[in-house]
Scaffold this active site. Structure first.
Site, PDB file in Angstrom:
ATOM      1  N   ASP A 163       0.751  -1.177   0.006  1.00  0.00           N
ATOM      2  CA  ASP A 163       0.056   0.031   0.061  1.00  0.00           C
ATOM      3  C   ASP A 163       0.853   1.153   0.177  1.00  0.00           C
ATOM      4  O   ASP A 163       2.029   1.107  -0.210  1.00  0.00           O
ATOM      5  CB  ASP A 163      -0.850   0.134   1.425  1.00  0.00           C
ATOM      6  CG  ASP A 163      -2.284   0.440   1.028  1.00  0.00           C
ATOM      7  OD1 ASP A 163      -2.354   1.802   0.838  1.00  0.00           O
ATOM      8  OD2 ASP A 163      -3.175  -0.291   1.085  1.00  0.00           O
ATOM      9  N   HIS A 194      -3.864   6.342   3.391  1.00  0.00           N
ATOM     10  CA  HIS A 194      -4.335   5.219   2.955  1.00  0.00           C
ATOM     11  C   HIS A 194      -3.653   3.897   3.555  1.00  0.00           C
ATOM     12  O   HIS A 194      -4.314   3.071   4.389  1.00  0.00           O
ATOM     13  CB  HIS A 194      -4.518   4.920   1.407  1.00  0.00           C
ATOM     14  CG  HIS A 194      -5.171   3.610   1.097  1.00  0.00           C
ATOM     15  ND1 HIS A 194      -4.803   2.470   0.788  1.00  0.00           N
ATOM     16  CD2 HIS A 194      -6.693   3.795   0.852  1.00  0.00           C
ATOM     17  CE1 HIS A 194      -5.997   1.551   0.425  1.00  0.00           C
ATOM     18  NE2 HIS A 194      -6.897   2.491   0.261  1.00  0.00           N
ATOM     19  N   SER A 340     -11.347  -1.347  -0.001  1.00  0.00           N
ATOM     20  CA  SER A 340      -9.967  -1.153   0.639  1.00  0.00           C
ATOM     21  C   SER A 340     -10.133  -1.762   2.121  1.00  0.00           C
ATOM     22  O   SER A 340      -8.974  -2.717   2.684  1.00  0.00           O
ATOM     23  CB  SER A 340      -9.397   0.065   0.518  1.00  0.00           C
ATOM     24  OG  SER A 340      -8.901   0.352  -0.619  1.00  0.00           O
TER      25      SER A 340
END
Length: 402
Positions: A163, A194, A340
């Protein structure tokens, strides 16, 4: 005055942000794979998968230089991948070259000296914008995390977070990250939104009296930065950075690999996913946005596909992914939404399963999780299946709500 306004507008258009420039640079790159000989045929005499600095490597470097010259490409870098059986050479279209990277890759792939060639794809995280934190943790209620943690906490399980950067010093992540590497550039891994939120959902600490508790609070994280923050709340990755991160996940012995992102099919990434699964790793991917062509890695065989809302495609499962509190950059917390984070929940639950299964490992992804109607993961029934005679602490249905 109008002339100055036009010049200013032109200047602003030309001033791309670093993140945008990074994405544009990647889309001018071509990956050229040259086959490694079998171990017992290697000129350096290596038999155990090592990669020496021998005649074979020099020969491949010379071949790559010749290919770059023949197909009018610029050599950028080299990446040896013994696990994949190839040497990867990164080449680039020169400035002003009107070809696309896909066109150049197709031309190079026709050369008999090349195993294969491919353009570098662009990938995006499957998430929506973060919001200020409010007092709610739906997954804790829906999945009865406190009860699940009486059976398993993910101890001894290594989860790779492929990520953007993870804030390893966050109060809820302190001590959770055992490997932190940057595959986007040569800098130290930065803290980014994120990746930090994904890490928190999976393995935020449960013993510090603050913030949230991850699904697997005693799992250990491999923070593999393959993506970067871009304008408009985007998180972008390239096929090359993802390949390097996946390779590291395999080398570091990841039991679970979380990929909360989507993009085009990629031969190199597919090969590495096969290698990871062959070594016992379980791969989790976020359900991509419907209707688009960028369905990879969710489309790859053996990958668990996780969504956050109904309806789901056949084979996908549902996990909490709406209004989920998680760790945020700067030592705080925020509420996030998107598939996600549903994928991160499933990755955390698989870490609990892996702990219960111990050295046996989880034989098949299809039998790892128990699902109810419409693909909803039932966390309690899942742990009950793997706990055996130890029983399960939560007796109610622990599944994702609508």
């Amino acid at each position: 005055m109008k002339l100055w306004l036009r010049l200013l507008a032109l200047l602003l258009c030309c001033m791309a942000s670093p993140a945008q420039a990074q994405a544009e640079e990647a889309q001018r790159q071509v990956l050229v794979m040259l086959q490694l000989p079998k171990a017992h045929y290697r000129p350096d005499g290596s038999y155990a998968g090592t990669y020496g600095e021998g005649v074979g490597r020099q020969s491949r470097q010379q071949t790559a230089q010749a290919l770059a010259q023949a197909y009018k490409l610029e050599m950028r870098s080299e990446w040896a991948m013994p696990l994949a059986g190839v040497d990867c050479f990164v080449m680039r279209l020169p400035e002003g070259d009107a070809r696309t990277s896909a066109d150049a890759a197709r031309a190079v792939a026709e050369d008999r000296r090349v195993a294969w060639a491919q353009p570098v794809g662009l990938y995006r995280a499957e998430a929506s914008q973060q919001e200020p934190l409010y007092l709610a943790q739906p997954a804790a209620r829906q999945w009865q995390l406190a009860e699940l943690h009486k059976l398993a906490t993910g101890r001894g399980v290594r989860v790779a977070v492929v990520d953007s950067g993870v804030e390893a010093r966050h109060p809820d992540l302190a001590g959770q990250v055992v490997f932190n590497e940057n595959f986007v550039d040569d800098k130290l891994p930065p803290a980014e939104g994120h990746g930090t939120a994904i890490a928190g959902v999976i393995a935020a600490r449960a013993d510090n009296g603050a913030g949230i508790a991850g699904v697997a609070p005693e799992a250990r994280l491999l923070a593999l930065r393959a993506c970067w923050q871009a304008p408009q709340e985007q998180t972008l990755c390239t096929g090359l950075s993802l390949a390097k991160a996946l390779y590291a996940a395999i080398q570091q012995g990841a039991h679970i690999i979380n990929m909360s992102l989507g993009g085009p099919d990629d031969r190199l990434l597919a090969l590495l996913l096969d290698q990871a699964q062959a070594r016992g790793a379980m791969v989790v991917a976020a359900l991509p946005r419907s209707g688009g062509p960028d369905q990879f890695p969710a489309s790859h065989p053996g990958v668990l596909v996780v969504g956050s809302a109904l309806p789901l495609p056949v084979g996908a499962v549902l996990a909490p992914g709406r209004d989920v509190p998680s760790t945020a950059v700067g030592g705080g917390w925020a509420v996030v939404s998107g598939s996600s984070f549903a994928a991160a929940h499933a990755a955390g639950l698989l870490a609990l399963v892996r702990e219960l299964d111990g050295r046996r490992g989880t034989l098949a992804m299809k039998t790892a999780l128990v699902t109810a109607a419409q693909g909803r993961i039932d966390s309690c029934a899942t742990l009950a299946r793997h706990a055996g005679t130890r029983g399960v602490a939560c007796t109610g249905l622990g599944q994702t709500a609508d």
